[in-house]
Design an enzyme around this catalytic site. Sequence first.
Site, short mmCIF file in Angstrom:
data_model
loop_
_atom_site.label_atom_id
_atom_site.label_comp_id
_atom_site.label_asym_id
_atom_site.label_seq_id
_atom_site.Cartn_x
_atom_site.Cartn_y
_atom_site.Cartn_z
CB SER B 505 -0.84 0.15 1.42
OG SER B 505 -1.35 1.36 1.45
CG ASP B 506 -1.32 4.76 -0.70
OD1 ASP B 506 -1.83 3.48 -0.76
OD2 ASP B 506 -1.84 5.81 -0.93
CG HIS B 507 -1.77 4.78 3.76
ND1 HIS B 507 -3.32 4.93 4.25
CD2 HIS B 507 -1.53 5.77 3.02
CE1 HIS B 507 -3.48 6.07 3.51
NE2 HIS B 507 -2.77 6.36 2.70
CB THR B 508 4.13 0.59 3.39
OG1 THR B 508 3.02 0.03 2.47
CG2 THR B 508 4.87 -0.52 4.15
#
Lengths: 259, 587
Positions: B505-508
């Site tokens: 994810s871009d949220h990692t």
Amino acid sequence: MADKNTNKPENNGQVADPSRRNFVKNSGIAVGGVAGGALLGGLFTSQFGKKDDKKSSSGADKKPEKRYEEARMFFTRFADFAILEQATERIFPEDKNGPGAIGLGVPYFIDKQLAGPYGNNVKDYRQGPFTNGNGTAADSSLNRGEIIINGLRKMSDESMKRFDAKFDDASEEQQTEILKDFEADKVQLKGISSKAFFKLLRTLTLEGAYCDPLYGGNRDMEGWKMKEYPGSIASYANMIEEKEFIKMDQISLTDYQPK
Amino acid sequence: MAKMLPKTDVVIVGSGWAGGIAAAELSKKGYKVVGLERGKAQVREDFIGSKDELRYDSRKVMFQDLSKETLTIRNTTDEVASPNRSNDTNAINGTDTGGSGVHWNGMVYRWLPTDFEMLSKTVEKYGKDMIPKDMTVQDWGIKYDALEPYYDKFEKATGISGEPDPLRPGQRSSDYPTPPQKETEIIRTFTKAAKELGYHPYRIASANLSEAYTNPDGETINGCVYCAFCEAFGCDFGAKADPIATVLATASKTGNYELRNNAYAVRVVHENGKATGIKYVDTETGEEFIQPADLVVVSGFVFSNTRLMLLSEIGKPYNPKDGTGVIGKNLTAHQRNLTHTRVRGFFDEKKFNRYAGTGALGVTMDDFNVEQLDHTKLDFLHGFCLRTSQRGDRPISNNHVPEGTPSWGPEFKEKSLFYANRRIDVQQQNGALPWRENYMDLDPTYRDVFGDPLLRVTSKFHDQDRNIVKYAHQRSKELLEQMGADYITVPDINEDTEFDKTSLSDHTGGGVIMGENPETSAVNNYSQVWDMDNLFVVGASSFPHLGSSNPTATVGTLAYRATEGMIKVLENGGQLIQDGKETAAAK
């Protein structure tokens, strides 16, 4: 069937309008199936040569515009391109809302995409070993251009095997049946699953239907018009709070970008 | 042989939010700073006239060049990992000047006080048996109150438009710098339904600004025009707070910051427990350089930071078998095929202007967040926010149809056109807690264009991860029923739902995590490496876990905190934290 194929040497001089060819074929089905495809095509030829052809995607009153960008950059065999045209039209067909894939220029859009960096996986990681781990088009050791060619030819083989007809000569139902089997991974393809091939084909078809017309798809912004998508509008600040739906005229990048 | 360059005070890897904030604060103090950015140079003019879905969203030209480097991915330690080859399935990691901060949507959330003390708060409330076996949850080594001033600083540097969360009174030292963005019919519909159900909706704080704003450093961000091209795009109008418009501009003005593009960092160079500089490759010429510096800052995406630490052999690599070591530990993400799935409502009679919008234009609520829930009655820990946002639907990527509709052919075409503007999605975003065998190390097989091993991701879902999402989907469905949707599609999450081996994810988060002591963390709460005092690793790599909302504000917050630490180390040297307390060097 191929009578309206202006890409063939004997037909040069005619203006290509692939949506007409598609209509011919569909009419053929309506009147009696695939067997008489070539014959029916012949019968219809003169009728579709008329300027006031209502079925033309370019409208009733307009003379079809000559599109110099609609020549093949990637596909070498017309036979492959003809399968592509019919396959994309099955995925995104012409209907009462407006043109289908052929009328929107999708096959030529795909041809251009495959000729460029995307078709050649230029920005992808391409070092081996390839295990085709996730079963996506990028995980194949074939590039996207090769995948599409192989898939289309396999579709034609399937069509010959099942219906004794080339894919582009098969009926809509028969074409759809083959596409469904590819989607369901029921066909063996070399180097990639038929499901992954189909996914790539579907993605490219939708991209061609809805991209900015600068790429050769979404011809005359008809894809955007059907979807009531306005395109490259500079600002929605004045209407964003409105309760009711607001329909707008479409703006392409050709009009939007500063020159 | 790498060419040795003249020494500078500070060298920073990366020019996104973390690296940009460090560059601005250090160069304002008079330090000479060199920034190394692997991607190309870009300026605002590059984004003017860029409303092109195919080029930016489908072909993802602003994302990392995977022909140079990628990740390999597997679910479990007994599998062979395979490379993530394409940006079709890649996280939306940035590259080029400004990094991911240029093409973000602009959603700004503060994480909750509980997030920073997740282990101790859970144990305090429910006892230690509440923590599932193999969940490696831990505290951050700092509390919300200590971080609040840095959140405030980030919001003021970026001019964020928002309103306070009604469920978190007293947690803000000041109001958002600018008021919320305009309200749309979708926002009104969600807000009304949420209130009818007794919830506490409020506007998503946004880096797409409601009005023009000049930050404390004198940088001006314009007012947003709701043009609908945020995620994956640079802002056409200079109306999205990004590193180019804010911190990099500030750094540049000082005359003390030099940003080198096409400079691919390959090692942190070190000697006798001290970082001496960064070795990088100029990707235009192929030449290798070493940029020596007194202080070294590594501030790329999670993957870059973790990989540079492993390649440079700094810190002890994490071993998932016995839980020893730290580098690569606690990899967490808001995974796209779990956290980022959406419940979609289709309306036959209502038509919304879905083509218009901005990345962060929306409404959210925290009624199901970790502090509001009684977990003894639930089969998961943490919680989630619910929201809807109106980003402006683009036609290639938005072809959603009610359940049971084929995905191509005549019926698909008809319905995808009919419902194009007749839809509201409810999205949940949940806290992502860490597991013993979800981690990163170096891949034994695959190499990058420079001949170095790729980073290997090992990650799988656990019941906790699925349970929280299933529960959130049901709450989302109830909200859509209240709104009067005719058809609602709920993603099918069942026990077979597994991480699909895309790149998370871009949220990692995670890999070089912060914490209270060197045994269980890689950096202290200033993002200073425990065993290398003049090396700071800044960014989402510091997160011991992910909170239940977007991470960028917390990246910015930790970067402001880290930069304070860097200045102290440049002045006094030494380790800033010992035995959980600030040392003399930190004063």
